[in-house]
Design a protein around this motif. Structure first.
Motif, PDB file in Angstrom:
ATOM      1  N   THR A  93       0.574  -1.378  -0.071  1.00 41.85           N
ATOM      2  CA  THR A  93       0.217   0.028  -0.107  1.00 41.85           C
ATOM      3  C   THR A  93       1.003   1.180   0.106  1.00 41.85           C
ATOM      4  N   CYS A  94       0.792   2.211  -1.071  1.00 37.31           N
ATOM      5  CA  CYS A  94       1.206   3.395  -0.669  1.00 37.31           C
ATOM      6  C   CYS A  94       0.656   4.594  -1.690  1.00 37.31           C
ATOM      7  N   PRO A  95       1.196   5.763  -1.468  1.00 40.75           N
ATOM      8  CA  PRO A  95       0.684   6.785  -2.601  1.00 40.75           C
ATOM      9  C   PRO A  95       0.845   6.473  -3.856  1.00 40.75           C
ATOM     10  N   ASP A  96      -0.447   6.762  -4.793  1.00 40.83           N
ATOM     11  CA  ASP A  96       0.052   6.110  -6.188  1.00 40.83           C
ATOM     12  C   ASP A  96       0.826   7.341  -6.911  1.00 40.83           C
ATOM     13  N   ARG A  97       1.806   6.635  -7.850  1.00 40.21           N
ATOM     14  CA  ARG A  97       2.497   7.514  -8.620  1.00 40.21           C
ATOM     15  C   ARG A  97       3.253   6.741  -9.605  1.00 40.21           C
ATOM     16  N   PRO A  98       3.580   7.248 -10.961  1.00 38.66           N
ATOM     17  CA  PRO A  98       4.167   6.568 -11.927  1.00 38.66           C
ATOM     18  C   PRO A  98       5.284   5.564 -11.437  1.00 38.66           C
ATOM     19  N   GLY A  99       5.484   4.461 -11.909  1.00 38.67           N
ATOM     20  CA  GLY A  99       6.855   3.822 -11.831  1.00 38.67           C
ATOM     21  C   GLY A  99       6.592   2.625 -10.594  1.00 38.67           C
ATOM     22  N   ILE A 100       5.743   2.712  -9.965  1.00 36.54           N
ATOM     23  CA  ILE A 100       5.896   1.735  -8.695  1.00 36.54           C
ATOM     24  C   ILE A 100       5.984   0.294  -9.354  1.00 36.54           C
ATOM     25  N   VAL A 101       4.960  -0.155 -10.025  1.00 32.55           N
ATOM     26  CA  VAL A 101       4.836  -1.495 -10.681  1.00 32.55           C
ATOM     27  C   VAL A 101       6.292  -1.980 -11.257  1.00 32.55           C
ATOM     28  N   THR A 153      -8.389   9.233 -21.237  1.00 33.46           N
ATOM     29  CA  THR A 153      -7.173   9.184 -21.311  1.00 33.46           C
ATOM     30  C   THR A 153      -6.786   7.647 -20.957  1.00 33.46           C
ATOM     31  N   THR A 154      -7.413   6.735 -20.716  1.00 38.00           N
ATOM     32  CA  THR A 154      -7.203   5.310 -20.359  1.00 38.00           C
ATOM     33  C   THR A 154      -6.721   4.383 -21.747  1.00 38.00           C
ATOM     34  N   ALA A 155      -5.748   3.888 -21.708  1.00 38.37           N
ATOM     35  CA  ALA A 155      -5.337   2.643 -22.589  1.00 38.37           C
ATOM     36  C   ALA A 155      -5.337   1.512 -21.699  1.00 38.37           C
ATOM     37  N   LEU A 194       6.843   0.958 -20.085  1.00 38.70           N
ATOM     38  CA  LEU A 194       5.655   2.182 -20.034  1.00 38.70           C
ATOM     39  C   LEU A 194       5.915   3.292 -19.360  1.00 38.70           C
ATOM     40  N   TYR A 195       6.485   2.924 -18.105  1.00 36.39           N
ATOM     41  CA  TYR A 195       7.249   3.872 -17.277  1.00 36.39           C
ATOM     42  C   TYR A 195       7.863   4.818 -17.823  1.00 36.39           C
ATOM     43  N   HIS A 196       8.800   4.533 -18.633  1.00 38.84           N
ATOM     44  CA  HIS A 196       9.801   5.230 -19.490  1.00 38.84           C
ATOM     45  C   HIS A 196       9.248   6.151 -20.548  1.00 38.84           C
ATOM     46  N   HIS A 197       8.079   5.782 -20.878  1.00 42.69           N
ATOM     47  CA  HIS A 197       7.477   6.438 -21.842  1.00 42.69           C
ATOM     48  C   HIS A 197       6.280   7.520 -21.354  1.00 42.69           C
ATOM     49  N   GLY A 198       6.440   7.419 -19.791  1.00 43.48           N
ATOM     50  CA  GLY A 198       5.132   8.281 -19.301  1.00 43.48           C
ATOM     51  C   GLY A 198       4.022   7.945 -19.114  1.00 43.48           C
ATOM     52  N   ALA A 199       3.800   6.507 -19.127  1.00 43.49           N
ATOM     53  CA  ALA A 199       2.386   5.882 -19.002  1.00 43.49           C
ATOM     54  C   ALA A 199       2.331   5.582 -17.574  1.00 43.49           C
ATOM     55  N   ASN A 200       1.283   5.640 -16.608  1.00 47.43           N
ATOM     56  CA  ASN A 200       1.054   5.384 -15.417  1.00 47.43           C
ATOM     57  C   ASN A 200       0.153   4.193 -15.412  1.00 47.43           C
ATOM     58  N   VAL A 201       0.544   3.023 -14.937  1.00 46.16           N
ATOM     59  CA  VAL A 201      -0.428   1.925 -14.946  1.00 46.16           C
ATOM     60  C   VAL A 201      -1.212   2.073 -13.730  1.00 46.16           C
ATOM     61  N   THR A 202      -2.404   1.975 -14.010  1.00 44.98           N
ATOM     62  CA  THR A 202      -3.374   2.206 -12.994  1.00 44.98           C
ATOM     63  C   THR A 202      -4.302   0.843 -12.493  1.00 44.98           C
ATOM     64  N   GLU A 203      -4.317  -0.317 -13.437  1.00 44.40           N
ATOM     65  CA  GLU A 203      -4.739  -1.469 -13.140  1.00 44.40           C
ATOM     66  C   GLU A 203      -3.877  -2.569 -13.700  1.00 44.40           C
ATOM     67  N   GLN A 235      -2.672   5.215 -17.833  1.00 46.05           N
ATOM     68  CA  GLN A 235      -3.100   6.526 -18.340  1.00 46.05           C
ATOM     69  C   GLN A 235      -2.177   7.339 -19.147  1.00 46.05           C
ATOM     70  N   THR A 236      -2.522   8.068 -20.230  1.00 50.80           N
ATOM     71  CA  THR A 236      -1.938   8.490 -21.232  1.00 50.80           C
ATOM     72  C   THR A 236      -1.485   9.923 -21.404  1.00 50.80           C
ATOM     73  N   PRO A 237      -1.986  10.627 -20.397  1.00 51.77           N
ATOM     74  CA  PRO A 237      -1.614  12.232 -20.344  1.00 51.77           C
ATOM     75  C   PRO A 237      -0.367  12.471 -20.791  1.00 51.77           C
ATOM     76  N   HIS A 238       0.693  11.882 -20.079  1.00 51.88           N
ATOM     77  CA  HIS A 238       2.135  12.261 -20.094  1.00 51.88           C
ATOM     78  C   HIS A 238       3.036  11.325 -21.024  1.00 51.88           C
ATOM     79  N   LEU A 239       2.408  10.749 -21.833  1.00 51.65           N
ATOM     80  CA  LEU A 239       2.994  10.016 -22.918  1.00 51.65           C
ATOM     81  C   LEU A 239       4.120  10.755 -23.452  1.00 51.65           C
ATOM     82  N   ASP A 240       5.335  10.425 -23.836  1.00 52.28           N
ATOM     83  CA  ASP A 240       6.335  11.032 -24.551  1.00 52.28           C
ATOM     84  C   ASP A 240       6.456  10.997 -26.044  1.00 52.28           C
ATOM     85  N   VAL A 241       5.503  10.052 -26.256  1.00 53.69           N
ATOM     86  CA  VAL A 241       5.706   9.746 -27.888  1.00 53.69           C
ATOM     87  C   VAL A 241       4.140   9.702 -28.145  1.00 53.69           C
TER      88      VAL A 241
END
Lengths: 289, 289, 289, 289
Positions: free
Chosen positions: C14-22, D7-9, D29-38, D58-64
């Motif tokens: 459990t933690c605050p969500d932010r990119p890169g955790i997985v 914004t969901t992919a 995905l992380y390196h391209h700015g995607a945030n895994v939400t599920e 989530q795609t709002p911060h994709l770098d490509v």
């Protein structure tokens, strides 16, 4: 059973239990040419309890008119056993008025089932405190009346609704009607107003039960159809059901999932009421389903 | 209803439908001092159908002996309406023999419910083709007999089982008994052998239904209790239930989950049989539950 | 999935969500020779929400000891993302203490499932405030301790129970334990005491919920497994289920029917807890089932 | 979870299992700015099994660009692990063609859920072999095409249907379409034609399953949504459900009751397909619901 709607009659009885009731009732019917095709009986206690019975019989060979049958039943059987009783004929469809606000799923489902012949009722009118659903209702050939309701005009609005329903509706369904009816209104239709509440009562009484459910973290959501009494969400429960949810469903998803439960629970309750399958016993129901 | 087991009798009837049956039956009972406390009736068709009825009555004020009541009912009512009928007294518990192989969950559940008084039966003995469950059974104070069965000695083994059951068991439960009974054996207990099959019949007849279910990729597994006939898994279905599974459950997990279904479905079927709630009609059951 | 119990480890986060955790978690594991075989992740909100994850991995090719793996995970990943986290190894079975009063159905069901290998736990002891169940428990080879509890000696009794459990039990199951535990007792096992309540909470909190249910006339009864907190029946809900009833079932029948619900709901909750599938989030649970 | 549809992919993956897959995917995905939400992952076996994963990001911060992301994923990750993979964007709604005959309940339910926003699809057209439902469909603003089908003109009719669907529909729903599609037609939409069968498959394959169910005397009826293959009612099962019936329900009542099951089972299957939650694995489905 193969339904013969035109010729089916129903008899509902409540009385103090004692020996001989079933014999007296069925012998009376037999002597008048009625054929019993379904009978469901229940006593709360073999000694000194209450007796409840629902019975379907066929009328093609009745030796008297329907009116005379009723009269005679009361004189010969009803009085002897101190019965509350009611005979109805399936061909005389009950008239169902509907009250609704903005959510249309419960309303649409009722109209749809009615159009397909799943619900044997007439629908003289739908009343809403919002104008939005007029077109959807009229498309089914059903009359729609918009009666705005606000705090200041609540009494007048209810009077207007009652005058629209008077002589038109035998019972009323609140298909997600979001206003609380006054005790006076309710008293005009005792045990003849059916509400669908979107929770498993008695959990989550009152406003926004899906939000309450979400906050409590339940693993099932529910829906409850009940008769309306003067106490909010406290009337006799007719039918309930539940559906599984998880931490993944937030309030909007609970609302989506809940719609399916609400539609089905309400449809069953309305059908049972329309088919005279329900006896109210104190604050509970006996459902001969 | 408040149960009064010692004084409760049950009457089960099947006959051609015609007017006057309920009246004749209940008037007969009334005149002999019986008080009807539960009655459930069903006709397949209002004209020319079959008539089925289950009725519970209280016996404290009977004006004749139980034997005389039966005799008189047959003479006065049964013959007149060409009835198949049966009167039983709750106090005379039916005797249930159990056949089992190695899986003990269904057996244990039955013994447990019996010990708690949930199942009103006597259990004269448990027979198994394996010795493994002796201790578990005897701990409940129930007799255990090991009757080995193999292909060569199948007929002799069945003869041995029948001689153990003869005069001891009114009906037999196959609580995961993994051998197929011969037609001759089955004929000795017509509609009196209950099997639990670990699938939603008629899907997955025969061996290893959980494996079959897994391979077909179903999203629900099931269990079915049915009367045994000479055709494998084809007898009249008494009760069924299903439970949700997903791609994550392999065969071992299906077996685990299925146990709970099997236990509950079998327990309901046995209880209904023991309480005389089941009428077999062709290859179907009427269950007055 | 084919289970390989000896080599399976689980990680709960459990933690605050932010990119890169997985990415950080799975890359860490990969670099240490762990193979992820199941992963379930959930965020309450894509921006600024809470992040929850459960992950199973295989350990045969770990390049470090288990202790070192934990240490390194905390240093490298846990701190960086401000995680609450826990790694457990399936082979290290959690130890489950059981408290019970007189009703034995929930207890027997747990012991039974445990004996069959459905519940991967050790059971160091069962404590009861009544002596009745000693023999039934000891038959499973499980230690039984009778600790009488009455109003006057409540504090001492709890102290005695705690001294019996101390160092012996990782979590506690109240398998129909009819005494209320003090806040002090509960505080010793935060989110590690599981209770089975015999209603669909939050309906029918407190004593005799089946009687409450009967009096309200509900059409479904329920059971709820939840973590115990200092507020009665208010802790985080783990699992619930409901079963259909009708006007025919009086309180004793509701109790009978309810037993099956209680047994199954409690068994699921215990299994999920034992397999580290539950994260408590405020007063709710995230169940990765 | 709070949905952010625009914004969901989603990423769906099937490949041989081996260490490092989750790490490689999520790090990419992380390196391209995607945030895994599920993220939901499943392996059939820890050693040598198949690996399946569904992931939302989530795609709002994709770098490509989206196209570049797909290209890069295939080059960097997909090839390395021999993946079957697919990335889709929730905002690009899939286009659902519907085939129907005369029964309108499944069709109406889909249109209704679509109109409320419960199903995130576009509906380019409804094709029927009967003209009856034109008005009902067009009322929703959806195009209706009548393509008569008879034995003599079957091939031409299918050709006409295919030309209507070509480039218009990404997948097809048979909402009680009573004609069997040719193998050629099915081959054009592999695992992209969803049928609702009105039984619990594999029980009651083929025509009139409610009649078959009635004749077998089952105590539950069912409904099954599955992908259509060239073998009738044998394709991969997506979702199933059952509902309780008794001896009282004849075939017409089973049809009534079954409608509710069919509507709900189909709606769930369609939603899961539209949200890319289903992977076909041989003749089974992995559903990440």
């Amino acid at each position: 059973m193969i339904s013969q709607f035109e010729t089916t009659a129903r008899l509902l009885i409540t009385c103090p239990d004692r020996p001989g009731i079933v014999s007296a009732v069925t012998t009376f019917l037999y002597h008048h040419g009625a054929n019993v095709t379904e009978l469901d009986q229940y006593s709360t206690d073999p000694t000194g309890g209450r007796f409840f019975m629902r019975l379907e019989f066929q009328t093609p060979h009745l030796d008297v008119s329907r009116a005379t049958l009723k009269q005679a039943f009361g004189d010969v059987v009803g009085q002897r056993f101190e019965m509350d009783w009611r005979i109805s004929f399936a061909a005389d469809k009950p008239r169902m008025g509907i009250l609704v606000s903005k959510h249309d799923h419960a309303l649409m489902d009722l109209l749809w089932r009615w159009q397909r012949g799943e619900l044997r009722v007439d629908i003289p009118l739908v009343i809403s405190n919002h104008p939005d659903l007029r077109e959807a209702v009229e498309r089914f050939g059903v009359r729609f009346e918009h009666v705005p309701v606000d705090a200041a005009t609540h009494a007048e609005s209810e009077a207007r609704m009652l005058s629209l329903l008077e002589g038109q509706a035998d019972f009323i369904v609140l298909a997600r009607y979001m206003r609380i009816l006054s005790a006076g209104f309710v008293a005009r239709y005792p045990h003849r107003i059916i509400n669908i509440h979107h929770s498993f009562l008695p959990a989550f009484i009152g406003a926004d039960p899906y939000k309450q459910a979400y906050e409590r973290g339940v693993k099932l959501i529910g829906a409850t159809a009940h008769y309306v009494t003067s106490e909010l969400d406290q009337g006799p429960i007719i039918e309930q059901d539940t559906g599984r949810v998880s931490h993944r469903q937030a309030v909007p998803e609970l609302r989506h999932l809940g719609r399916d439960l609400e539609r089905q629970v309400l449809a069953r309750a309305v059908r049972w009421h329309a088919e005279d399958r329900i006896i109210v016993d104190g604050n509970k129901t006996i459902v001969f389903a």
